[in-house]
Design a protein around this motif. Sequence first.
Motif, mmCIF file in Angstrom:
data_model
loop_
_atom_site.group_PDB
_atom_site.id
_atom_site.type_symbol
_atom_site.label_atom_id
_atom_site.label_comp_id
_atom_site.label_asym_id
_atom_site.label_seq_id
_atom_site.Cartn_x
_atom_site.Cartn_y
_atom_site.Cartn_z
ATOM 1 N N LEU A 234 33.555 47.144 46.768
ATOM 2 C CA LEU A 234 33.019 47.691 45.518
ATOM 3 C C LEU A 234 33.397 49.156 45.364
ATOM 4 N N SER A 235 33.334 49.898 46.447
ATOM 5 C CA SER A 235 33.696 51.305 46.415
ATOM 6 C C SER A 235 35.177 51.482 46.066
ATOM 7 N N LYS A 236 36.036 50.717 46.736
ATOM 8 C CA LYS A 236 37.477 50.807 46.475
ATOM 9 C C LYS A 236 37.823 50.364 45.060
ATOM 10 N N LEU B 224 39.291 40.275 42.536
ATOM 11 C CA LEU B 224 37.867 40.483 42.358
ATOM 12 C C LEU B 224 37.649 41.730 41.516
ATOM 13 N N SER B 225 36.500 41.789 40.844
ATOM 14 C CA SER B 225 36.253 42.906 39.947
ATOM 15 C C SER B 225 34.806 43.358 40.033
ATOM 16 N N SER B 226 34.619 44.659 40.026
ATOM 17 C CA SER B 226 33.258 45.197 39.996
ATOM 18 C C SER B 226 32.639 45.000 38.617
ATOM 19 N N TYR B 227 33.428 44.506 37.666
ATOM 20 C CA TYR B 227 32.939 44.264 36.305
ATOM 21 C C TYR B 227 32.393 42.855 36.122
ATOM 22 N N THR B 228 32.505 42.024 37.139
ATOM 23 C CA THR B 228 31.981 40.665 37.068
ATOM 24 C C THR B 228 30.833 40.530 38.059
ATOM 25 N N SER B 229 30.122 39.432 37.998
ATOM 26 C CA SER B 229 28.945 39.265 38.858
ATOM 27 C C SER B 229 29.360 39.120 40.324
ATOM 28 N N ASP B 230 28.456 39.503 41.188
ATOM 29 C CA ASP B 230 28.706 39.374 42.622
ATOM 30 C C ASP B 230 28.905 37.917 43.007
#
Length: 132
Positions: A21-23, A68-74
């Motif tokens: 998530l940080s990256k 993967l994207s931090s803009y989508t749900s975990d």
Amino acid sequence: METVVDKVIEKDVIFDYTKFLSKSCQQRLSFMDALKYLIPLFEATVKTMGKNNLSCAERLEKKALKILSSYTSDINNLIRLSSLAKQEGIMRLVVYLPYSLEEQQLIELKSEIKGTVDFVKDNTEQLLFILD
């Protein structure tokens, strides 16, 4: 260099979702990246012609950072991650989470993946995926 795939212990590959998530928040989103998010598994299935000397854990990290994207749900990210791990031949994947999943999230995750998901030694912030 800090990686989201920390290490391989015996047959377990460890993926640190917090570092991911940080990256991913540090990456700039280009037009091509936006297209990849619309069709996320497309890039993962495209074969490269050159010889690749990366380990399966390194390939998983590389694909995860692209797909993967931090803009989508975990939960959607974890489902995609399990699919990517399976593509790389990874049968056991440990995922470190920044927080515990809610019961409903865990139920949804278990219903969507091909394999099993459980906590690692009663630690609710670490999930063990055993992929079929």
